[in-house]
Design a protein around this motif. Sequence first.
Motif, PDB file in Angstrom:
ATOM      1  N   VAL A   1      34.203  35.266  46.686  1.00 57.30           N
ATOM      2  CA  VAL A   1      35.341  34.876  47.515  1.00 57.30           C
ATOM      3  C   VAL A   1      36.284  36.049  47.717  1.00 57.30           C
ATOM      4  N   SER A   2      36.550  36.820  46.666  1.00 62.06           N
ATOM      5  CA  SER A   2      37.507  37.895  46.784  1.00 62.06           C
ATOM      6  C   SER A   2      36.921  39.137  47.437  1.00 62.06           C
TER       7      SER A   2
ATOM      8  N   CYS B   1      40.571  26.253  45.218  1.00 64.35           N
ATOM      9  CA  CYS B   1      40.707  26.833  43.882  1.00 64.35           C
ATOM     10  C   CYS B   1      39.440  26.632  43.060  1.00 64.35           C
TER      11      CYS B   1
ATOM     12  N   LYS C   1      36.425  26.531  44.262  1.00 70.88           N
ATOM     13  CA  LYS C   1      35.471  27.499  44.781  1.00 70.88           C
ATOM     14  C   LYS C   1      35.772  28.894  44.228  1.00 70.88           C
ATOM     15  N   LEU C   2      37.047  29.229  44.115  1.00 70.76           N
ATOM     16  CA  LEU C   2      37.444  30.524  43.574  1.00 70.76           C
ATOM     17  C   LEU C   2      37.084  30.644  42.104  1.00 70.76           C
ATOM     18  N   VAL C   3      37.273  29.583  41.339  1.00 68.89           N
ATOM     19  CA  VAL C   3      36.946  29.604  39.917  1.00 68.89           C
ATOM     20  C   VAL C   3      35.439  29.660  39.716  1.00 68.89           C
ATOM     21  N   LYS C   4      34.700  28.977  40.576  1.00 67.77           N
ATOM     22  CA  LYS C   4      33.247  28.935  40.451  1.00 67.77           C
ATOM     23  C   LYS C   4      32.623  30.304  40.686  1.00 67.77           C
ATOM     24  N   ASN C   5      33.070  31.020  41.708  1.00 59.09           N
ATOM     25  CA  ASN C   5      32.507  32.328  42.019  1.00 59.09           C
ATOM     26  C   ASN C   5      33.613  33.236  42.550  1.00 59.09           C
ATOM     27  N   PRO C   6      34.379  33.869  41.652  1.00 57.55           N
ATOM     28  CA  PRO C   6      35.538  34.652  42.106  1.00 57.55           C
ATOM     29  C   PRO C   6      35.165  35.927  42.849  1.00 57.55           C
ATOM     30  N   TYR C   7      34.023  36.538  42.513  1.00 54.12           N
ATOM     31  CA  TYR C   7      33.676  37.812  43.127  1.00 54.12           C
ATOM     32  C   TYR C   7      33.238  37.649  44.573  1.00 54.12           C
TER      33      TYR C   7
END
Length: 55
Positions: free
Chosen positions: A45-46, A35, A37-43
């Motif tokens: 990861v997604s 989570c 890692k997702l908050v740090k760079n969401p684009y």
Amino acid sequence: MDDSSLSSSVDVDKGFAIAFVLLLFLFLMVMIFRCAKLVKNPYKVSSTTTEPCLS
């Protein structure tokens, strides 16, 4: 004599409870890092998971 041998034996229920708590803690740590890692760079990861393959 029976009491001393009984107290030195491992309690199975306690062992299962400790193992469950440790596995739950490990799972929680993995989820926190994912989570973060997702908050740090969401684009970044997604983009790899939701981008359709065009080839």
